[in-house]
Design an enzyme around this catalytic site. Structure first.
Site, mmCIF file in Angstrom:
data_model
loop_
_atom_site.group_PDB
_atom_site.id
_atom_site.type_symbol
_atom_site.label_atom_id
_atom_site.label_comp_id
_atom_site.label_asym_id
_atom_site.label_seq_id
_atom_site.Cartn_x
_atom_site.Cartn_y
_atom_site.Cartn_z
ATOM 1 C CG ASN A 1 -1.738 1.235 1.378
ATOM 2 O OD1 ASN A 1 -1.770 2.066 0.468
ATOM 3 N ND2 ASN A 1 -2.404 1.390 2.511
ATOM 4 C CD GLU B 1 -3.274 -2.335 7.360
ATOM 5 O OE1 GLU B 1 -2.204 -2.597 6.819
ATOM 6 O OE2 GLU B 1 -3.887 -1.272 7.179
HETATM 7 P P1 13P Z 1 3.191 0.519 7.656
HETATM 8 O O1 13P Z 1 3.702 -0.775 7.078
HETATM 9 O O2 13P Z 1 3.905 1.717 7.158
HETATM 10 O O3 13P Z 1 3.091 0.449 9.147
HETATM 11 O O4 13P Z 1 1.685 0.687 7.102
HETATM 12 C C1 13P Z 1 0.821 -0.367 7.213
HETATM 13 C C2 13P Z 1 -0.403 -0.040 6.464
HETATM 14 O O5 13P Z 1 -1.165 0.823 6.834
HETATM 15 C C3 13P Z 1 -0.666 -0.780 5.223
HETATM 16 O O6 13P Z 1 -1.943 -0.529 4.747
#
Ligand code: 13P
Length: 251
Positions: free
Chosen positions: A9, A168
């Site tokens: 992402n 997440e």
């Molecule tokens: P990070 O890997 O930067 O913590 O972000 C995770 C995320 O929000 C992926 O959608």
């Protein structure tokens, strides 16, 4: 056997030049990563650039970070499912915590986006996860259950067969703090059990990704857990080396 999925992402990062070099870097370094499926989700405007750089390769999938619930018409600034399909996308992220927190998307909005994505021929990647405050007050399971249930209420359990869920934890996103593999596994299993109570076959084949500061150093131990089927990667997806290291760990 669930095929692992590693999704990048990119959030609101990059430009034409960096997109081409990142895609080329992933293509060149992909090598032995054949078992794990690889997905990149650039900002809308860079999707055609990424598609051009992929030059017809279909072993790296393209996705978007959001979509609108309408098909077309007077919705200034918005992008529809059919536009994303036209641009070469097969996946779309829905309900990312940044969309929920910064742009006020409700569980209901997210459920509608999930429905519209599937109806438009896209595979939704449904993001769920608790804030730090919610975790500290023991509400993790309630929050995740509420977020998943809102989608079940709109599309029905049977429509989870062509979707992905990403757990997440909000406190782990972009903070460098990762859930331990055991903490993440506990929530992943909770989600799978919840779905399994409604339809075991669908729950067994559903891929549940972990997201939140996943990197080359912690990917293997996280993805090694029984119910963790890959990752949704933010920061570490912006460089070919770190992204490919995660893909290799998932493979
Ligand atoms: P990070 O890997 O930067 O913590 O972000 C995770 C995320 O929000 C992926 O959608």
């Amino acid at each position: 056997m669930r095929r692992p999925l590693v999704a990048g992402n990119w959030k609101m990062n990059g430009d034409s030049q960096s997109t081409v070099s990142l895609v080329n870097g992933i293509v060149d370094g992909r090598g032995d990563v054949t078992r794990a499926e690889v997905l990149i989700c650039p900002p809308y405007i860079l999707i055609p650039r990424a598609a051009d750089a992929l030059n017809g390769r279909d072993d790296i999938a393209l996705g978007a970070q959001d979509l609108d619930i309408n098909q077309n018409g007077a919705f200034t600034g918005q992008i529809s499912a059919s536009m994303l399909v036209d641009a070469g996308c097969t996946y779309v992220i829905v309900g990312h915590s940044e969309r929920r927190a910064i742009y006020g998307e409700s569980d209901q909005d997210v459920a509608e986006k999930f429905r519209v994505a599937q109806e438009g021929g896209l595979i939704p990647v449904l993001c769920v996860g608790e804030t730090l405050e919610e975790r500290e007050s023991g509400d993790t399971e309630n929050v995740v259950a509420r977020q998943v249930q809102a989608v079940i209420d709109v599309v029905g359990i049977e429509n989870f067969d062509n979707s992905v869920i990403a757990y997440e934890p909000v406190w782990a996103i972009g903070t460098g703090k990762t859930a331990t593999p055991e903490m993440a596994q506990e929530v992943h299993k909770f989600i799978r059990d919840m779905l399994s109570a409604l339809n075991k076959d669908i729950a067994d084949q559903l891929r549940i990704l972990y997201g939140g500061s996943m990197n080359a150093g912690n990917a293997e131990s996280l993805i090694g857990m029984t119910d963790i089927d890959g990752g949704l990667i933010g920061g570490a997806s912006l460089q070919p080396d770190s992204f490919l290291a995660i893909c290799t760990a998932a493979n």
